[in-house]
Design an enzyme around this catalytic site. Structure first.
Site, mmCIF file in Angstrom:
data_model
loop_
_atom_site.group_PDB
_atom_site.id
_atom_site.type_symbol
_atom_site.label_atom_id
_atom_site.label_comp_id
_atom_site.label_asym_id
_atom_site.label_seq_id
_atom_site.Cartn_x
_atom_site.Cartn_y
_atom_site.Cartn_z
ATOM 1 N N ASP A 269 0.780 -1.201 -0.116
ATOM 2 C CA ASP A 269 -0.037 -0.031 0.103
ATOM 3 C C ASP A 269 0.899 1.331 0.123
ATOM 4 O O ASP A 269 2.194 0.987 0.053
ATOM 5 C CB ASP A 269 -0.829 -0.005 1.183
ATOM 6 C CG ASP A 269 -1.841 1.298 1.360
ATOM 7 O OD1 ASP A 269 -2.395 1.650 0.390
ATOM 8 O OD2 ASP A 269 -2.164 1.595 2.429
ATOM 9 N N ASP A 271 -0.147 5.297 1.059
ATOM 10 C CA ASP A 271 -0.051 6.020 2.346
ATOM 11 C C ASP A 271 -0.124 5.168 3.586
ATOM 12 O O ASP A 271 -0.832 4.074 3.743
ATOM 13 C CB ASP A 271 -1.475 6.889 2.268
ATOM 14 C CG ASP A 271 -1.343 7.838 1.184
ATOM 15 O OD1 ASP A 271 -0.803 9.054 1.391
ATOM 16 O OD2 ASP A 271 -2.002 7.428 -0.031
ATOM 17 N N ASP A 277 0.363 9.641 5.394
ATOM 18 C CA ASP A 277 -0.589 9.899 4.526
ATOM 19 C C ASP A 277 -0.643 11.205 3.779
ATOM 20 O O ASP A 277 -0.201 12.573 4.531
ATOM 21 C CB ASP A 277 -1.901 10.141 5.604
ATOM 22 C CG ASP A 277 -3.169 10.021 4.963
ATOM 23 O OD1 ASP A 277 -3.238 9.658 3.910
ATOM 24 O OD2 ASP A 277 -4.106 10.597 5.776
ATOM 25 N N THR A 305 -1.958 1.198 -4.912
ATOM 26 C CA THR A 305 -2.297 2.422 -4.334
ATOM 27 C C THR A 305 -3.662 2.751 -4.813
ATOM 28 O O THR A 305 -3.962 2.576 -6.005
ATOM 29 C CB THR A 305 -1.610 3.498 -4.359
ATOM 30 O OG1 THR A 305 -1.887 4.709 -3.896
ATOM 31 C CG2 THR A 305 -1.057 3.802 -5.869
ATOM 32 N N ASP A 461 -9.651 11.100 4.493
ATOM 33 C CA ASP A 461 -10.629 11.159 3.608
ATOM 34 C C ASP A 461 -11.245 9.925 3.256
ATOM 35 O O ASP A 461 -11.055 8.821 3.844
ATOM 36 C CB ASP A 461 -10.081 11.742 2.331
ATOM 37 C CG ASP A 461 -8.778 10.739 1.774
ATOM 38 O OD1 ASP A 461 -8.895 9.897 2.172
ATOM 39 O OD2 ASP A 461 -7.983 11.359 1.022
ATOM 40 N N ASP A 492 -1.793 -0.954 5.667
ATOM 41 C CA ASP A 492 -2.272 -0.463 7.137
ATOM 42 C C ASP A 492 -3.948 -0.579 7.139
ATOM 43 O O ASP A 492 -4.504 -0.355 8.270
ATOM 44 C CB ASP A 492 -1.885 0.998 7.175
ATOM 45 C CG ASP A 492 -2.529 1.824 6.426
ATOM 46 O OD1 ASP A 492 -3.147 2.754 6.748
ATOM 47 O OD2 ASP A 492 -2.400 1.771 5.187
#
Length: 537
Positions: A269, A271, A277, A305, A461, A492
């Site tokens: 992943d 961020d 982030d 991502t 977000d 995460d």
């Protein structure tokens, strides 16, 4: 009053007659004992009045009053207990009657209206807590509950136990439990083979944790615990039991040990996994050298991502600037560079690193399966319109400081600068939109489209993407010709409102919470890979 009490008693007898009969018997016994004791003492007092000393008479009366008072208190306790049982029976009978009543056309289940009408505040908290399944991991909670048994029964403060002997015994107990869970996992993997043949999963672990996902490798939990205990002294703790994070790290280490010998593809992943982030990959990050080692071990490395920039290689290069500069500084060869990929928009845009350390867009027809290529633009538009309308409605109702942003295959929220949206509000956006989209896909107008999607809480977000990382990982496995037990995804967002959650069905996973933990797990993984290559050479 008599009618009311009769109604309660009738309800109580109908629901749990044994409990009511027992309490009624004890109450009547307490009243009878009080009355009999008082009458007996009054007769004795009249008979011996002429023979007793005044002081002895006072003492006798005092003793009688104390004993009578204790029996009266006992009777009062039984009375209050019976009233409590009666109130509970009223609630049970009300809920039973609710099932026979016509249900109003509400989005909220009718039973919940009754609960909010009758249940006290403490029970309301339990109801709300039970509804927060999206914030819990059932398998980790299961292991945590199992490890609580030796902690509760045997852990003692330092001044009450045998010191090091107690620690050694705790290690043995924890290891026994984790070894048993290893056996459950192995049996679950065997039963999964029958599931592919259409036979339902009947494994013991599935019965204990019905939401359990697929295990693609065995998990050496005992060995992993011993390593974690050497670092964090889990067995030596007397007041803090094994925590959620302890077990999460134990599972991570177990998965690394299990997959290191067969690993061919590793995905990340973006961020909060490789960088903070919303930030870019830092130039001085320790992850640069760790990722280079993975490439030099002849592994395919891919960043998967949710960030979607259709065909815009420069925008992705900006996010990964620190890593690509690290490749350039290390003067990686063409063969090594071309093993690094980036998959954006969950599963929609694939890029490959070239020998000039820039990303090159790969046409969709080269890697996307037929069912993805069959997605129609008008279907995607209609789907995102529904998601956007629901998000806008929630933003207006909760007065959130954010703006909606629409892309070709995604729609999401962008928080205003200097503002913050709480996690509970973000979860509301996700769960509400998930529900709306699922209802749409089950409707006659949406059933034929059957677009896979991912609505997730990114921490600051919320985004809704057409496609998801499950499809992304499947495409990469097909593109690189790798199997689930040869693929590892690190991220995460493994709660049900996260976009890494779906990958568990298709590959092995590591659940981290920040780039620092990613660094730790890669150090463990690189050490095992290095030992593997030394052994082979």
């Amino acid at each position: 009053m008599g009618k009311s009490k009769g109604g309660i008693a009738k309800g109580g007898k109908g629901q749990c007659p044994e409990a009511y009969q027992r309490m009624n018997f004890l109450y009547q016994a307490a009243v009878l004992m009080t009355r009999t004791y008082m009458e007996e003492k009054q007769r004795e007092k009249r008979h011996d009045e002429s023979k007793m000393d005044v002081q002895e008479e006072k003492d006798g009366i005092g003793d009688t009053e104390e004993k009578v008072e204790s029996l009266v208190s006992l009777g009062r306790f039984y009375t209050n207990t019976m009233k409590s049982i009666g109130r509970k029976q009223v609630l049970r009978r009300s809920l039973d009657k609710a099932h026979s009543l016509p249900k109003p056309n509400l989005r909220i289940p009718w039973e919940f209206l009754l609960l909010f009408r009758f249940v006290p505040m403490t029970s309301l908290y339990r109801i709300n807590y039970a509804l927060r399944a999206h914030k819990r991991d059932p398998f980790i909670e299961f292991i945590k509950a199992m490890l609580m048994t030796p902690f509760v029964l045997y852990a003692r403060p330092l001044d009450e136990d045998g010191g090091n002997n107690q620690v050694d015994e705790n290690v043995t107990r924890y290891c026994d439990i984790l070894s048993s869970i290893e056996t459950l996992i192995e049996s679950t993997s065997i039963y999964k083979l029958y599931c592919f043949a259409g036979i339902p999963d009947q494994s013991r672990l599935y019965q204990l944790v019905p939401s359990i996902s697929t295990f693609h490798t065995p998990l050496p939990l005992k060995e992993s615990f011993l390593r974690a205990n050497a670092k964090h002294s889990i067995a030596a703790r007397r007041f803090v039991p094994p925590s959620f994070n302890d077990i999460r790290r134990i599972l991570n280490t177990a998965q690394i040990i299990a997959i290191a010998s067969d690993l061919k593809l590793i995905t990340f992943d973006g961020d909060m996994t490789l960088y903070e982030d919303g930030a870019d990959f830092e130039h001085n990050s320790a992850l640069v050298q760790l990722l280079i080692k993975l490439l030099e071990f002849d592994l395919y490395v891919c960043v998967v991502t949710a960030a979607g920039y259709p065909g815009d290689a420069e925008r992705y290069e900006q996010r990964l600037s620190g890593l690509l500069n690290g490749f350039r500084n290390a003067e990686l060869s063409k063969d090594v560079c071309q093993k690094f990929f980036l998959l954006g928009g969950e599963c929609n845009y694939l890029f490959q690193c070239q020998e000039d350390y820039h990303l090159k867009y790969i046409p969709e027809e080269q890697y996307q399966p037929d069912f993805v290529n069959a997605w129609k633009a008008e279907d995607i538009k209609d789907f995102l319109d529904i998601a956007e309308n629901n998000l806008q409605k929630c933003v207006n109702e909760m007065k959130l400081p954010c703006t909606l942003f629409r892309k070709s295959r995604a729609v999401g929220t962008v928080t205003h600068p200097g503002k913050k949206i709480f996690r509970e509000q973000l979860d509301e956006l996700v769960l509400s939109t998930q529900h709306k989209l699922l209802m749409y896909l089950q409707s006659p107008s949406g059933e034929k489209k059957a677009l896979p999607f991912c609505a997730f809480n990114g921490g600051a977000d919320v985004w809704v993407d057409v496609g998801n990382k499950l499809i992304g990982v499947q495409m990469l496995q097909q593109y690189f010709n790798t199997l689930p037990n040869e693929t590892l995804h690190i991220g995460d967002q493994f709660l049900s409102t996260g976009n890494d959650y779906a990958t568990r069905r298709q590959c092995c996973t590591l659940w981290i919470i920040n780039p620092e933990e990613t660094q730790d797990v890669l150090i463990e993984l690189n050490a095992l890979l290095e030992a593997k290559f030394e052994f082979q050479s």
